[in-house]
Design a protein around this motif. Structure first.
Motif, short mmCIF file in Angstrom:
data_model
loop_
_atom_site.label_atom_id
_atom_site.label_comp_id
_atom_site.label_asym_id
_atom_site.label_seq_id
_atom_site.Cartn_x
_atom_site.Cartn_y
_atom_site.Cartn_z
N VAL A 135 0.87 -1.18 0.00
CA VAL A 135 0.00 0.00 0.00
C VAL A 135 0.90 1.23 0.00
O VAL A 135 1.83 1.33 0.81
N SER A 136 0.63 2.16 -0.91
CA SER A 136 1.54 3.30 -1.08
C SER A 136 1.18 4.49 -0.21
O SER A 136 1.86 5.52 -0.27
N MET A 182 -7.17 2.81 -0.23
CA MET A 182 -5.83 2.24 -0.31
C MET A 182 -5.33 2.43 -1.75
O MET A 182 -6.02 2.10 -2.71
N ARG A 183 -4.11 2.93 -1.87
CA ARG A 183 -3.54 3.19 -3.19
C ARG A 183 -2.42 2.20 -3.49
O ARG A 183 -1.60 1.88 -2.62
N PHE A 184 -2.39 1.75 -4.74
CA PHE A 184 -1.39 0.79 -5.18
C PHE A 184 -0.79 1.26 -6.50
O PHE A 184 -1.45 1.92 -7.30
N VAL A 185 0.47 0.90 -6.70
CA VAL A 185 1.15 1.09 -7.98
C VAL A 185 1.66 -0.27 -8.42
O VAL A 185 2.49 -0.88 -7.75
N ILE A 216 8.78 2.08 -4.85
CA ILE A 216 8.51 3.30 -4.09
C ILE A 216 7.33 3.13 -3.15
O ILE A 216 7.22 3.83 -2.14
N THR A 217 6.43 2.19 -3.42
CA THR A 217 5.18 2.11 -2.65
C THR A 217 5.43 1.82 -1.17
O THR A 217 4.80 2.45 -0.31
N VAL A 272 2.88 8.52 -7.92
CA VAL A 272 2.67 8.81 -6.49
C VAL A 272 2.72 10.31 -6.21
O VAL A 272 3.00 10.72 -5.08
N ARG A 273 2.45 11.13 -7.20
CA ARG A 273 2.59 12.57 -7.03
C ARG A 273 1.71 13.10 -5.90
O ARG A 273 2.13 13.93 -5.09
N GLU A 274 0.46 12.62 -5.80
CA GLU A 274 -0.45 13.13 -4.77
C GLU A 274 0.09 12.88 -3.36
O GLU A 274 0.08 13.78 -2.50
N THR A 275 0.56 11.65 -3.14
CA THR A 275 1.07 11.32 -1.80
C THR A 275 2.33 12.10 -1.48
O THR A 275 2.53 12.56 -0.35
#
Length: 649
Positions: free
Chosen positions: A411-412, A423-426, A484-485, A526-529
């Motif tokens: 989870v990023s 939950m965000r994933f890449v 990076i996540t 992942v720019r937002e995070t």
């Protein structure tokens, strides 16, 4: 007396009683009696040998049972000691954290926050001692790969030595003469077979994603996977020795023809099935082969495991206890997986959730960005979940549909604690599932005119844990590609904690993020995070440095971007171009762009140069992880904690 003597010696001269027919009858009778006596003696000897062989077999059976039971108790004792250690440390850590929070809350407002080492000095002495021991055990052994720490070498040596000793002791000594029914080769073969089967329960226990051993010992799933492979290899080697020691016995003492007859027996064929699929599972479990043919590996592993258990059962029903135990462990893991797909717990309450969740997905710079509504699901920074895709477009390829393909993804982001959290994933696009899914998402996005499309998924987890970051002065996060996540969720959590009222005196003062990517466009993953974390760091007064290293030229990046099968490989980090001051980026915090590969040694040395405690986390390609571990090895101690995050299927 002379006649008796001749009769006994069977040397009667033909002309001694030429006219006496009785003498000839007596001679024939005597010879028949002598031959019958020899037959009786041979039969008696054979009967005695058979009795001795049966007695020897019974003795070996009891001896095998004794040593396999001792082995099971010994393994249970080792695991139990690790469980007790983890339980004690968990309780002490909880008490220590509560006491330190009380001390902070009772201090006067506005008090300057402590440095990391000063705050850490307040920790219980037994916990600090445990940290020092763990730091030593986590160091890599000189001359070996970085994964081979002192702890791993110790446990591997212990397990191999125990299996070797228990396979030999008592099995190479007979209480009867070697014969067609009993020999050292046969006794050794039986012991190796019993020891191989005795490893089945722990082999299956270490394979489960929801293994209670992982929860109880605190070992990560990836750590248990290594020992799963170790026990699988030991089971195969012992089964291989069992097979060929048995063949040697028949070849030497009973002949090849007798061995050919045994080959047609049912038990023999089922034994071959078990050995062959042990070999197949071991070969396809090798990392380099598993990564390149994961679908084949998964199918063979499940089918192979079932055939191994069935083959063992039909080969020797005497092993049914171990087979029952392995089946029980396997079944329990499957039941827990189903439960975790459909329910989760918060505190002491259990909530039922929808097994399928509608997520939003889009393809960005060679990766799938996935946003899954949390729906009340709690997770922590640094954790990962297994994601299964139930998109109808995957139905033509059922081996990619649903739980047939459950992959681990970090989870990023960290949970915000608010409603509507997600939950965000890449997910980097590789061959197989992600390539097929990326094509479906891209086609639907183009047809619908929207970047994001709906995608049905199910989640299993979360799994894993990480070290607390509140008592560190500096955090160094090193990532490569989609790796990076994992570090990014820690960055998000650290920045949230820095402005939280629950941790008013967090020791954290500096965060450094080094991220190597193929091209700058991948920042959109992942720019937002990154921007939200940078804003929180600014509010909390934490110095955040973001260093983006672009490892490919524009021409290389444009040619790679044309394919959905772009890889994060070790070769991506072979460029050793030196970088200068870098170019500023439009991100919150001090963000700069550099060309070439990061100098890992310089980054690690700079992070630990200041006094205080440092937390180093690396996640990405194997070469990057090796570089970080090698650079951090001279600094590894209780004040410098190194975590190499590695997630594999």
């Amino acid at each position: 007396m002379r006649r008796d003597r001749y009769l006994i010696k069977e040397e009667l001269p033909p002309d001694l009683f030429p006219r006496c027919p009785l003498s000839h009858l007596l001679l024939r009778t005597t010879k028949m009696a002598a031959g019958y006596g020899v037959t009786l003696a041979a039969a008696a000897a054979q009967t005695a040998a058979q009795k001795a062989a049966k007695a020897e077999k019974a003795r070996q059976k009891l001896l095998n049972l004794k040593y396999t039971n001792i082995y099971a108790y010994l393994m249970a004792g080792i695991i139990g000691a690790l469980i007790l250690r983890n339980l004690a440390l968990t309780i002490l850590d909880f008490l220590d954290g509560r006491n330190r929070r009380r001390a902070q809350s009772s201090s006067e407002p506005g008090t300057e926050k402590l440095r990391g080492h000063a705050d850490y000095s307040r920790k219980m002495s037994i916990l600090r001692f445990s940290d020092r021991v763990d730091a030593v055990l986590a160091q890599s052994v000189a001359g070996l790969a970085i994964e081979w720490t002192y702890a791993r070498v110790f446990f591997v040596t212990l397990i191999v030595v125990i299996n070797t000793v228990f396979s030999i002791v008592g099995s190479t000594h007979l209480h009867s003469e070697q014969s067609a029914a009993s020999s050292i080769a046969r006794a050794f073969s039986r012991r190796c077979g019993r020891m191989a089967v005795a490893n089945y329960p722990i082999l299956f226990c270490f394979a489960g994603r929801n293994s209670i051993i992982s929860q109880a010992t605190g070992f990560s799933y990836q750590t248990l996977r290594f020992y799963h492979f170790l026990f699988g290899g030991i089971a195969f080697i012992l089964s291989f020795i069992h097979t060929f020691a048995y063949v040697a016995h028949y070849t030497i003492f009973q002949g090849v023809d007798k061995l050919a007859e045994e080959y047609h027996e049912t038990y023999f064929k089922w034994g071959i099935v078990a050995v062959v699929f042990l070999l197949v599972n071991c070969v396809f479990g090798l990392p380099w082969l598993r990564r390149r043919s994961y679908e084949i590996f998964l199918a063979l592993h499940v089918v192979g495991a079932a055939l191994i258990l069935a083959g063992t059962w039909y080969h020797r029903p005497i092993c049914e206890t171990w087979v029952y135990a392995a089946v029980g462990v396997w079944g329990a893991d499957r039941l827990v997986r189903i439960a975790r797909h459909s329910a989760y717990s918060v505190g002491r309450r259990m909530f039922v959730r929808k097994p399928l969740i509608k997520a939003r997905a889009q393809v960005v710079a060679g990766a799938i960005k996935l946003s899954v509504p949390a729906d009340g699901l709690l997770w922590a920074a640094g954790q990962h979940v297994y994601v299964s895709f139930w998109d109808s477009g995957l139905l033509p390829r059922p081996w990619l549909y649903g739980p047939a393909q459950a992959h681990p993804f970090s989870v990023s982001n960290a949970p915000s604690g608010s409603s509507g959290d997600s939950m965000r994933f890449v997910m980097r696009v590789h061959k197989g599932l992600t390539a097929r899914l990326a094509r479906l998402i891209a086609a639907r996005s183009e047809a619908g005119g929207s970047a994001e499309v709906d995608c049905w998924v199910s989640l299993e987890g979360p799994h894993g844990k990480h070290s607390p970051m509140s008592d560190f002065d500096t955090i160094l996060l090193v990532a490569g590609g989609s790796g990076i996540t994992h570090p990014l969720s820690l960055l998000d959590r650290a920045c949230r904690d820095a402005i939280s009222t629950e941790t008013p005196r967090s020791a954290l003062s500096k965060i450094i993020l080094c991220w190597a990517v193929h091209r700058e466009a991948q920042l959109d993953w992942v720019r937002e995070t990154l921007e939200s974390a940078g804003e929180r760091a600014r509010q909390a007064g934490v110095d955040l440095e973001v260093r983006i290293f672009v490892t490919r030229s524009e021409s290389q990046a444009s040619s790679a971007a044309s394919s959905f099968a772009e890889y994060d490989t070790d070769e991506d980090f072979e460029d050793k171009e030196k970088y200068g001051a870098g170019q500023p980026l439009s991100l919150a915090g001090r963000a700069r762009r550099f060309s070439g590969r990061p100098d890992i040694g310089a980054e690690v040395a700079a992070a630990v140069s200041d006094s205080g405690r440092t937390y180093i986390v690396a996640c990405g390609p194997a070469q990057l992880a090796r570089d970080v571990a090698k650079a951090a090895a001279p600094f590894s101690c209780a004040s410098v904690v190194v975590e190499i995050a590695k997630f594999e299927c």
